[in-house]
Design a protein around this motif. Structure first.
Motif, PDB file in Angstrom:
ATOM      1  N   VAL A  37      40.947  37.681  33.832  1.00  0.00           N
ATOM      2  CA  VAL A  37      40.164  36.597  34.438  1.00  0.00           C
ATOM      3  C   VAL A  37      41.000  35.807  35.442  1.00  0.00           C
ATOM      4  N   ASP A  38      42.231  35.503  35.095  1.00  0.00           N
ATOM      5  CA  ASP A  38      43.055  34.629  35.938  1.00  0.00           C
ATOM      6  C   ASP A  38      43.762  35.373  37.069  1.00  0.00           C
ATOM      7  N   GLU A  39      44.011  36.681  36.906  1.00  0.00           N
ATOM      8  CA  GLU A  39      44.791  37.407  37.896  1.00  0.00           C
ATOM      9  C   GLU A  39      43.991  38.436  38.687  1.00  0.00           C
ATOM     10  N   VAL A  40      43.070  39.136  38.042  1.00  0.00           N
ATOM     11  CA  VAL A  40      42.334  40.199  38.728  1.00  0.00           C
ATOM     12  C   VAL A  40      41.064  39.668  39.383  1.00  0.00           C
ATOM     13  N   VAL A  41      40.306  38.841  38.673  1.00  0.00           N
ATOM     14  CA  VAL A  41      39.048  38.325  39.229  1.00  0.00           C
ATOM     15  C   VAL A  41      39.257  37.639  40.577  1.00  0.00           C
ATOM     16  N   PRO A  42      40.272  36.762  40.749  1.00  0.00           N
ATOM     17  CA  PRO A  42      40.453  36.139  42.073  1.00  0.00           C
ATOM     18  C   PRO A  42      40.679  37.150  43.191  1.00  0.00           C
ATOM     19  N   ILE A  43      41.343  38.267  42.902  1.00  0.00           N
ATOM     20  CA  ILE A  43      41.552  39.296  43.919  1.00  0.00           C
ATOM     21  C   ILE A  43      40.217  39.930  44.304  1.00  0.00           C
ATOM     22  N   LEU A  44      39.396  40.250  43.307  1.00  0.00           N
ATOM     23  CA  LEU A  44      38.076  40.820  43.587  1.00  0.00           C
ATOM     24  C   LEU A  44      37.223  39.832  44.374  1.00  0.00           C
ATOM     25  N   GLN A  45      37.360  38.552  44.084  1.00  0.00           N
ATOM     26  CA  GLN A  45      36.601  37.541  44.824  1.00  0.00           C
ATOM     27  C   GLN A  45      37.060  37.460  46.273  1.00  0.00           C
ATOM     28  N   ARG A  46      38.382  37.470  46.494  1.00  0.00           N
ATOM     29  CA  ARG A  46      38.904  37.402  47.868  1.00  0.00           C
ATOM     30  C   ARG A  46      38.477  38.614  48.688  1.00  0.00           C
TER      31      ARG A  46
END
Length: 447
Positions: free
Chosen positions: A394-403
Protein backbone atom coordinates in the motif's frame (compact mmCIF):
# COMPACT_ATOMS: atom_id res chain seq x y z
CA UNK A 1 -6.97 -1.52 -12.84
CA UNK A 2 -8.64 -3.21 -9.89
CA UNK A 3 -6.87 -4.54 -6.81
CA UNK A 4 -8.33 -6.76 -4.11
CA UNK A 5 -6.49 -8.21 -1.12
CA UNK A 6 -6.89 -11.80 0.02
CA UNK A 7 -5.50 -12.11 3.56
CA UNK A 8 -4.89 -15.58 4.97
CA UNK A 9 -4.04 -15.87 8.65
CA UNK A 10 -0.40 -14.80 9.14
CA UNK A 11 0.24 -14.73 5.39
CA UNK A 12 0.35 -16.74 2.19
CA UNK A 13 3.87 -18.03 2.59
CA UNK A 14 4.06 -21.30 4.58
CA UNK A 15 6.69 -19.71 6.83
CA UNK A 16 4.63 -16.58 7.57
CA UNK A 17 3.45 -17.77 10.97
CA UNK A 18 7.09 -17.95 12.15
CA UNK A 19 8.09 -14.53 10.76
CA UNK A 20 9.25 -12.04 13.44
CA UNK A 21 6.31 -9.93 14.57
CA UNK A 22 3.67 -12.15 12.97
CA UNK A 23 0.81 -13.56 15.02
CA UNK A 24 0.87 -17.37 14.67
CA UNK A 25 -2.85 -17.62 15.46
CA UNK A 26 -3.97 -14.59 13.45
CA UNK A 27 -6.61 -16.75 11.74
CA UNK A 28 -8.67 -16.79 14.95
CA UNK A 29 -8.33 -13.13 16.04
CA UNK A 30 -10.47 -10.30 14.67
CA UNK A 31 -7.93 -7.55 15.37
CA UNK A 32 -5.65 -8.54 12.49
CA UNK A 33 -8.54 -8.68 10.05
CA UNK A 34 -9.62 -5.19 11.02
CA UNK A 35 -6.08 -3.91 10.50
CA UNK A 36 -6.16 -5.44 7.01
CA UNK A 37 -9.43 -3.66 6.19
CA UNK A 38 -8.17 -0.28 7.39
CA UNK A 39 -4.88 -0.65 5.52
CA UNK A 40 -6.58 -1.81 2.32
CA UNK A 41 -8.96 1.14 2.43
CA UNK A 42 -6.05 3.52 3.03
CA UNK A 43 -4.55 2.10 -0.16
CA UNK A 44 -7.86 2.63 -2.03
CA UNK A 45 -8.11 -1.07 -2.90
CA UNK A 46 -11.36 -2.33 -4.36
CA UNK A 47 -12.14 -5.05 -1.83
CA UNK A 48 -11.05 -7.44 0.89
CA UNK A 49 -11.62 -11.00 -0.34
CA UNK A 50 -12.00 -13.82 2.22
CA UNK A 51 -11.79 -17.46 1.19
CA UNK A 52 -13.36 -20.19 3.27
CA UNK A 53 -13.53 -23.97 3.59
CA UNK A 54 -16.11 -25.24 6.11
CA UNK A 55 -13.90 -27.73 7.88
CA UNK A 56 -10.39 -28.66 8.97
CA UNK A 57 -9.16 -29.90 5.60
CA UNK A 58 -5.46 -30.54 6.19
CA UNK A 59 -2.87 -31.66 8.74
CA UNK A 60 -1.71 -28.72 10.87
CA UNK A 61 1.33 -30.36 12.48
CA UNK A 62 3.93 -28.34 10.57
CA UNK A 63 2.04 -26.29 8.02
CA UNK A 64 -0.86 -24.03 9.03
CA UNK A 65 -3.45 -24.63 6.32
CA UNK A 66 -6.38 -23.29 8.30
CA UNK A 67 -9.39 -21.14 7.66
CA UNK A 68 -10.13 -17.97 9.48
CA UNK A 69 -13.27 -16.90 11.25
CA UNK A 70 -16.56 -17.23 9.36
CA UNK A 71 -16.29 -14.66 6.52
CA UNK A 72 -19.56 -12.77 6.85
CA UNK A 73 -18.98 -12.23 10.57
CA UNK A 74 -15.50 -10.85 9.88
CA UNK A 75 -16.75 -8.68 7.02
CA UNK A 76 -19.54 -7.27 9.18
CA UNK A 77 -16.95 -6.19 11.74
CA UNK A 78 -14.88 -4.68 8.90
CA UNK A 79 -17.93 -2.77 7.67
CA UNK A 80 -18.15 -0.92 10.96
CA UNK A 81 -14.54 0.32 10.89
CA UNK A 82 -14.43 1.25 7.17
CA UNK A 83 -16.45 3.38 4.76
CA UNK A 84 -15.55 2.49 1.16
CA UNK A 85 -13.62 -0.79 0.82
CA UNK A 86 -15.57 -3.68 -0.71
CA UNK A 87 -16.24 -6.76 1.43
CA UNK A 88 -16.27 -10.14 -0.35
CA UNK A 89 -16.90 -13.41 1.45
CA UNK A 90 -16.91 -17.04 0.35
CA UNK A 91 -19.83 -19.38 0.99
CA UNK A 92 -20.37 -22.87 -0.38
CA UNK A 93 -23.26 -23.76 -2.65
CA UNK A 94 -22.85 -27.43 -1.73
CA UNK A 95 -23.18 -27.17 2.05
CA UNK A 96 -25.66 -24.32 2.49
CA UNK A 97 -29.22 -23.45 1.54
CA UNK A 98 -29.98 -20.62 -0.92
CA UNK A 99 -32.28 -18.71 1.41
CA UNK A 100 -29.75 -18.59 4.24
CA UNK A 101 -26.98 -17.34 1.93
CA UNK A 102 -29.24 -14.80 0.24
CA UNK A 103 -30.33 -13.41 3.63
CA UNK A 104 -26.83 -13.40 5.12
CA UNK A 105 -25.23 -11.51 2.23
CA UNK A 106 -28.21 -9.18 1.84
CA UNK A 107 -27.75 -8.24 5.47
CA UNK A 108 -24.02 -7.62 4.95
CA UNK A 109 -24.84 -5.53 1.89
CA UNK A 110 -27.25 -3.35 3.87
CA UNK A 111 -24.94 -3.03 6.88
CA UNK A 112 -22.10 -1.90 4.59
CA UNK A 113 -24.32 0.32 2.37
CA UNK A 114 -23.74 -1.68 -0.78
CA UNK A 115 -20.17 -2.94 -0.42
CA UNK A 116 -20.76 -6.71 -0.27
CA UNK A 117 -19.74 -9.47 -2.64
CA UNK A 118 -20.42 -13.21 -2.54
CA UNK A 119 -17.81 -15.71 -3.76
CA UNK A 120 -19.94 -18.74 -4.65
CA UNK A 121 -17.87 -21.94 -4.59
CA UNK A 122 -18.84 -25.59 -4.82
CA UNK A 123 -16.42 -27.02 -2.19
CA UNK A 124 -15.01 -30.52 -2.48
CA UNK A 125 -13.02 -33.01 -0.46
CA UNK A 126 -13.91 -35.84 1.93
CA UNK A 127 -12.74 -34.00 5.06
CA UNK A 128 -15.32 -31.28 4.45
CA UNK A 129 -18.06 -33.56 3.15
CA UNK A 130 -17.88 -35.63 6.32
CA UNK A 131 -19.08 -32.63 8.31
CA UNK A 132 -22.34 -32.50 6.38
CA UNK A 133 -23.17 -35.75 4.63
CA UNK A 134 -22.15 -39.37 4.23
CA UNK A 135 -22.20 -38.94 0.45
CA UNK A 136 -19.93 -36.39 -1.21
CA UNK A 137 -21.56 -35.12 -4.42
CA UNK A 138 -19.45 -35.61 -7.54
CA UNK A 139 -18.32 -32.65 -9.62
CA UNK A 140 -21.24 -32.77 -12.06
CA UNK A 141 -23.77 -32.77 -9.22
CA UNK A 142 -21.98 -29.99 -7.34
CA UNK A 143 -21.95 -27.69 -10.35
CA UNK A 144 -25.53 -28.46 -11.34
CA UNK A 145 -26.53 -27.60 -7.78
CA UNK A 146 -24.38 -24.44 -7.88
CA UNK A 147 -26.00 -23.15 -11.05
CA UNK A 148 -29.47 -23.53 -9.57
CA UNK A 149 -28.30 -22.25 -6.17
CA UNK A 150 -27.00 -18.97 -7.61
CA UNK A 151 -30.18 -18.58 -9.67
CA UNK A 152 -32.34 -18.96 -6.56
CA UNK A 153 -30.24 -16.50 -4.58
CA UNK A 154 -30.55 -13.91 -7.33
CA UNK A 155 -34.31 -14.45 -7.52
CA UNK A 156 -34.54 -13.87 -3.77
CA UNK A 157 -32.44 -10.71 -4.03
CA UNK A 158 -34.73 -9.51 -6.82
CA UNK A 159 -37.95 -10.31 -4.93
CA UNK A 160 -38.18 -6.78 -3.52
CA UNK A 161 -38.82 -3.84 -5.86
CA UNK A 162 -36.80 -0.75 -4.95
CA UNK A 163 -39.93 1.18 -4.01
CA UNK A 164 -41.56 -1.59 -1.95
CA UNK A 165 -41.05 0.26 1.31
CA UNK A 166 -43.50 3.16 1.49
CA UNK A 167 -42.92 4.12 5.16
CA UNK A 168 -45.63 6.80 5.04
CA UNK A 169 -45.87 7.87 8.65
CA UNK A 170 -48.86 10.13 8.04
CA UNK A 171 -51.05 7.47 6.45
CA UNK A 172 -49.67 4.53 8.40
CA UNK A 173 -48.84 2.60 5.25
CA UNK A 174 -45.50 0.86 5.71
CA UNK A 175 -44.99 -1.28 2.60
CA UNK A 176 -46.56 -2.10 -0.75
CA UNK A 177 -46.82 -5.88 -0.64
CA UNK A 178 -47.54 -5.96 -4.36
CA UNK A 179 -43.90 -4.90 -4.78
CA UNK A 180 -42.55 -7.75 -2.62
CA UNK A 181 -42.89 -10.90 -4.71
CA UNK A 182 -42.65 -14.60 -3.82
CA UNK A 183 -40.29 -16.41 -6.16
CA UNK A 184 -42.04 -19.81 -6.06
CA UNK A 185 -38.96 -21.64 -7.31
CA UNK A 186 -39.34 -25.36 -7.97
CA UNK A 187 -36.22 -26.91 -9.45
CA UNK A 188 -34.15 -30.08 -9.52
CA UNK A 189 -32.41 -29.36 -6.23
CA UNK A 190 -34.39 -26.63 -4.44
CA UNK A 191 -37.96 -25.62 -3.68
CA UNK A 192 -37.99 -22.06 -2.33
CA UNK A 193 -41.07 -19.94 -1.84
CA UNK A 194 -39.57 -16.56 -0.98
CA UNK A 195 -39.57 -13.63 -0.86
CA UNK A 196 -36.51 -12.61 1.13
CA UNK A 197 -37.07 -10.56 4.27
CA UNK A 198 -34.87 -7.53 3.47
CA UNK A 199 -34.94 -4.72 0.86
CA UNK A 200 -32.22 -3.97 -1.73
CA UNK A 201 -29.08 -2.06 -0.81
CA UNK A 202 -27.59 0.97 -2.52
CA UNK A 203 -26.02 -1.34 -5.13
CA UNK A 204 -29.10 -3.52 -5.56
CA UNK A 205 -27.49 -6.77 -4.49
CA UNK A 206 -23.98 -8.15 -3.81
CA UNK A 207 -21.45 -8.64 -6.60
CA UNK A 208 -21.18 -12.33 -7.52
CA UNK A 209 -17.71 -13.91 -7.60
CA UNK A 210 -16.51 -17.35 -8.63
CA UNK A 211 -13.10 -18.94 -8.05
CA UNK A 212 -11.16 -21.62 -9.92
CA UNK A 213 -9.90 -22.56 -13.37
CA UNK A 214 -11.76 -25.75 -14.27
CA UNK A 215 -14.10 -25.99 -17.24
CA UNK A 216 -17.08 -26.19 -14.89
CA UNK A 217 -16.02 -23.01 -13.08
CA UNK A 218 -15.61 -21.22 -16.39
CA UNK A 219 -19.11 -22.15 -17.48
CA UNK A 220 -20.57 -21.11 -14.13
CA UNK A 221 -18.67 -17.82 -14.21
CA UNK A 222 -19.70 -17.08 -17.78
CA UNK A 223 -23.34 -17.70 -16.87
CA UNK A 224 -23.62 -16.00 -13.48
CA UNK A 225 -20.31 -14.47 -12.35
CA UNK A 226 -19.24 -10.84 -12.36
CA UNK A 227 -15.70 -11.21 -10.98
CA UNK A 228 -13.41 -14.25 -11.19
CA UNK A 229 -10.57 -15.15 -8.84
CA UNK A 230 -8.16 -17.67 -10.31
CA UNK A 231 -4.60 -19.00 -10.33
CA UNK A 232 -2.30 -18.31 -13.26
CA UNK A 233 1.48 -18.18 -13.71
CA UNK A 234 1.99 -16.44 -17.06
CA UNK A 235 0.17 -13.74 -19.07
CA UNK A 236 -0.43 -15.92 -22.13
CA UNK A 237 -2.31 -18.52 -20.10
CA UNK A 238 -4.25 -15.80 -18.30
CA UNK A 239 -5.23 -14.15 -21.58
CA UNK A 240 -6.42 -17.48 -22.94
CA UNK A 241 -8.47 -18.07 -19.79
CA UNK A 242 -10.25 -14.72 -19.76
CA UNK A 243 -10.84 -14.80 -23.53
CA UNK A 244 -12.49 -18.19 -23.16
CA UNK A 245 -14.68 -17.05 -20.27
CA UNK A 246 -15.77 -13.88 -22.03
CA UNK A 247 -16.61 -15.82 -25.19
CA UNK A 248 -18.79 -18.13 -23.14
CA UNK A 249 -20.44 -15.15 -21.46
CA UNK A 250 -21.32 -13.66 -24.85
CA UNK A 251 -22.80 -17.03 -25.85
CA UNK A 252 -25.07 -16.79 -22.79
CA UNK A 253 -26.28 -13.42 -24.04
CA UNK A 254 -24.32 -11.31 -21.59
CA UNK A 255 -22.76 -8.01 -22.75
CA UNK A 256 -19.03 -7.60 -23.32
CA UNK A 257 -17.08 -6.80 -20.17
CA UNK A 258 -19.54 -8.58 -17.88
CA UNK A 259 -16.77 -10.51 -16.09
CA UNK A 260 -13.67 -9.04 -14.45
CA UNK A 261 -10.60 -11.30 -14.12
CA UNK A 262 -8.59 -10.72 -10.91
CA UNK A 263 -6.23 -13.68 -10.32
CA UNK A 264 -4.02 -14.08 -7.29
CA UNK A 265 -0.64 -12.34 -6.95
CA UNK A 266 1.65 -13.39 -4.10
CA UNK A 267 3.79 -10.39 -3.13
CA UNK A 268 7.15 -10.07 -1.40
CA UNK A 269 8.07 -6.38 -1.37
CA UNK A 270 11.21 -4.80 0.09
CA UNK A 271 13.35 -1.71 -0.46
CA UNK A 272 15.58 -3.39 -3.05
CA UNK A 273 15.48 -6.54 -5.13
CA UNK A 274 18.27 -8.02 -3.01
CA UNK A 275 16.33 -7.35 0.20
CA UNK A 276 13.17 -8.86 -1.29
CA UNK A 277 15.04 -12.01 -2.33
CA UNK A 278 16.57 -12.25 1.14
CA UNK A 279 13.10 -11.89 2.66
CA UNK A 280 11.80 -14.70 0.48
CA UNK A 281 14.77 -16.93 1.28
CA UNK A 282 14.32 -16.34 5.02
CA UNK A 283 10.65 -17.26 4.71
CA UNK A 284 11.60 -20.38 2.76
CA UNK A 285 13.99 -21.35 5.55
CA UNK A 286 11.33 -20.76 8.19
CA UNK A 287 8.89 -23.00 6.33
CA UNK A 288 11.57 -25.70 6.05
CA UNK A 289 12.11 -28.10 3.22
CA UNK A 290 9.21 -30.15 4.51
CA UNK A 291 6.84 -27.21 4.14
CA UNK A 292 7.85 -26.57 0.54
CA UNK A 293 7.60 -30.23 -0.38
CA UNK A 294 4.25 -30.52 1.37
CA UNK A 295 2.86 -27.49 -0.48
CA UNK A 296 3.76 -28.83 -3.93
CA UNK A 297 2.82 -32.42 -3.11
CA UNK A 298 -0.54 -31.42 -1.66
CA UNK A 299 -1.36 -29.35 -4.74
CA UNK A 300 -0.44 -32.09 -7.19
CA UNK A 301 -1.83 -34.99 -5.16
CA UNK A 302 1.60 -36.59 -4.70
CA UNK A 303 3.42 -38.11 -1.73
CA UNK A 304 5.95 -35.60 -0.28
CA UNK A 305 8.32 -38.52 0.25
CA UNK A 306 8.61 -38.92 -3.52
CA UNK A 307 9.89 -35.35 -4.01
CA UNK A 308 13.27 -33.69 -3.47
CA UNK A 309 13.59 -29.93 -3.18
CA UNK A 310 16.35 -29.50 -5.77
CA UNK A 311 15.13 -32.09 -8.24
CA UNK A 312 12.22 -32.13 -10.71
CA UNK A 313 9.13 -34.17 -10.04
CA UNK A 314 10.16 -37.73 -10.96
CA UNK A 315 9.45 -38.63 -14.57
CA UNK A 316 7.39 -41.64 -13.51
CA UNK A 317 4.96 -39.35 -11.64
CA UNK A 318 4.47 -36.75 -14.36
CA UNK A 319 2.10 -38.76 -16.54
CA UNK A 320 -0.87 -38.10 -14.28
CA UNK A 321 -0.16 -34.38 -14.14
CA UNK A 322 -1.59 -33.88 -17.64
CA UNK A 323 -5.01 -34.51 -16.11
CA UNK A 324 -4.62 -32.11 -13.18
CA UNK A 325 -7.23 -29.35 -13.14
CA UNK A 326 -8.34 -26.48 -10.98
CA UNK A 327 -5.80 -24.27 -9.24
CA UNK A 328 -3.24 -27.07 -9.50
CA UNK A 329 -3.11 -26.76 -13.27
CA UNK A 330 -0.51 -23.95 -13.19
CA UNK A 331 1.72 -25.90 -10.79
CA UNK A 332 1.40 -29.05 -12.90
CA UNK A 333 2.57 -27.11 -15.94
CA UNK A 334 5.75 -26.05 -14.11
CA UNK A 335 6.37 -29.63 -13.04
CA UNK A 336 5.87 -30.91 -16.59
CA UNK A 337 8.46 -28.38 -17.78
CA UNK A 338 10.99 -30.22 -15.59
CA UNK A 339 11.52 -27.43 -13.07
CA UNK A 340 12.83 -28.34 -9.63
CA UNK A 341 10.48 -28.35 -6.68
CA UNK A 342 12.32 -25.35 -5.25
CA UNK A 343 11.79 -23.42 -8.50
CA UNK A 344 8.13 -24.42 -8.55
CA UNK A 345 7.72 -23.03 -5.03
CA UNK A 346 9.43 -19.77 -5.97
CA UNK A 347 7.20 -19.40 -9.03
CA UNK A 348 3.95 -19.99 -7.22
CA UNK A 349 4.40 -22.86 -4.83
CA UNK A 350 1.44 -24.97 -3.87
CA UNK A 351 -1.08 -22.31 -4.78
CA UNK A 352 -0.17 -21.93 -8.45
CA UNK A 353 -0.29 -18.12 -8.30
CA UNK A 354 2.14 -15.73 -9.93
CA UNK A 355 4.74 -14.43 -7.45
CA UNK A 356 6.11 -10.87 -7.43
CA UNK A 357 9.37 -10.57 -5.50
CA UNK A 358 11.33 -7.34 -5.67
CA UNK A 359 11.61 -3.63 -5.03
CA UNK A 360 8.39 -1.58 -5.31
CA UNK A 361 9.21 -0.49 -8.87
CA UNK A 362 9.77 -4.08 -9.97
CA UNK A 363 6.48 -5.26 -8.48
CA UNK A 364 4.70 -2.32 -10.14
CA UNK A 365 6.39 -3.20 -13.46
CA UNK A 366 5.11 -6.77 -13.29
CA UNK A 367 1.56 -5.64 -12.51
CA UNK A 368 1.65 -3.07 -15.30
CA UNK A 369 2.93 -5.60 -17.84
CA UNK A 370 0.17 -8.05 -17.06
CA UNK A 371 -2.52 -5.38 -17.02
CA UNK A 372 -1.49 -3.70 -20.26
CA UNK A 373 -1.26 -7.08 -22.01
CA UNK A 374 -5.02 -7.45 -21.51
CA UNK A 375 -4.50 -10.70 -19.60
CA UNK A 376 -6.04 -9.36 -16.37
CA UNK A 377 -8.24 -6.56 -15.09
CA UNK A 378 -6.02 -6.33 -12.03
CA UNK A 379 -5.00 -8.69 -9.25
CA UNK A 380 -6.06 -10.14 -5.94
CA UNK A 381 -3.07 -9.44 -3.69
CA UNK A 382 -1.82 -12.26 -1.47
CA UNK A 383 0.95 -10.81 0.77
CA UNK A 384 3.64 -13.27 1.85
CA UNK A 385 3.25 -12.03 5.44
CA UNK A 386 0.06 -10.13 6.13
CA UNK A 387 0.94 -7.71 8.92
CA UNK A 388 3.92 -6.06 7.16
CA UNK A 389 3.49 -7.25 3.56
CA UNK A 390 0.21 -5.46 2.91
CA UNK A 391 1.37 -2.08 4.31
CA UNK A 392 4.53 -2.38 2.19
CA UNK A 393 2.41 -2.79 -0.94
CA UNK A 394 0.00 0.00 0.00
CA UNK A 395 2.71 2.50 0.97
CA UNK A 396 5.33 1.67 -1.67
CA UNK A 397 3.71 0.06 -4.72
CA UNK A 398 0.31 1.78 -4.89
CA UNK A 399 1.84 5.30 -5.20
CA UNK A 400 3.91 4.11 -8.18
CA UNK A 401 0.82 2.70 -9.90
CA UNK A 402 -0.97 5.99 -9.20
CA UNK A 403 1.87 8.09 -10.67
CA UNK A 404 1.74 5.92 -13.79
CA UNK A 405 -1.99 6.57 -14.14
CA UNK A 406 -2.86 2.92 -13.60
CA UNK A 407 -4.74 3.11 -10.30
CA UNK A 408 -7.23 5.43 -8.65
CA UNK A 409 -6.13 8.31 -6.44
CA UNK A 410 -9.50 8.48 -4.69
CA UNK A 411 -12.67 6.41 -4.47
CA UNK A 412 -15.17 7.80 -6.95
CA UNK A 413 -18.13 5.85 -5.60
CA UNK A 414 -19.28 4.27 -2.37
CA UNK A 415 -20.45 0.82 -3.50
CA UNK A 416 -18.52 -2.23 -4.68
CA UNK A 417 -20.29 -2.12 -8.05
CA UNK A 418 -19.12 1.46 -8.49
CA UNK A 419 -15.53 0.48 -7.66
CA UNK A 420 -15.61 -2.22 -10.34
CA UNK A 421 -17.56 -0.19 -12.88
CA UNK A 422 -20.33 -2.78 -12.91
CA UNK A 423 -23.88 -1.88 -13.85
CA UNK A 424 -26.58 -1.79 -11.23
CA UNK A 425 -29.04 -4.72 -11.39
CA UNK A 426 -32.54 -3.84 -12.54
CA UNK A 427 -33.80 -4.06 -8.98
CA UNK A 428 -31.25 -1.55 -7.64
CA UNK A 429 -32.79 1.64 -6.24
CA UNK A 430 -31.97 4.65 -8.37
CA UNK A 431 -32.89 6.97 -5.50
CA UNK A 432 -30.77 5.97 -2.52
CA UNK A 433 -33.22 7.70 -0.21
CA UNK A 434 -35.55 4.74 -0.78
CA UNK A 435 -33.28 2.57 1.38
CA UNK A 436 -33.69 3.13 5.15
CA UNK A 437 -30.28 4.13 6.53
CA UNK A 438 -30.93 5.30 10.10
CA UNK A 439 -29.97 2.16 12.00
CA UNK A 440 -26.76 1.58 10.02
CA UNK A 441 -25.76 5.25 10.42
CA UNK A 442 -26.20 4.92 14.18
CA UNK A 443 -23.86 1.92 14.20
CA UNK A 444 -21.21 3.76 12.18
CA UNK A 445 -21.36 6.93 14.24
CA UNK A 446 -21.08 5.05 17.53
CA UNK A 447 -18.14 2.88 16.46
Amino acid sequence: MHLNVHPVAAGHHPGAWRWPGADPVAFSRIEGYLDVARTAERGLLDAVFLADVPGLHADLTDYPIVNGLEPTLVLTAMAVVTERIGLVGTASTTYNEPYNIARRFRALDLISHGRAGWNAVTTSGPRVAGNFTAHEPDSAERYARAQEFVSVVRKLWESWAPDALVTDVASGRYADMARIRPIDHHGSHYDVAGPISLPPSEQGYPVIFHAGVSDSVRTLTARTGEVMFSAVVDPDAALADISDIRSRALAFGRPAGSVLFLPGLVTSVAGTEEEALERREELDELSGNEGALFAVAATLGLDPGDLALDRPVPEALRGGLHRVGGHARAVARLALEGRTVRDIVRRGGGGGHVVAVGAPEQVADLIQTWFESGAVDGFTLMPDVTFDGLPAFVDEVVPILQRRGLFRTAYEGSTLREHYGLALPDVAPRDRATVPRASAERITSSA
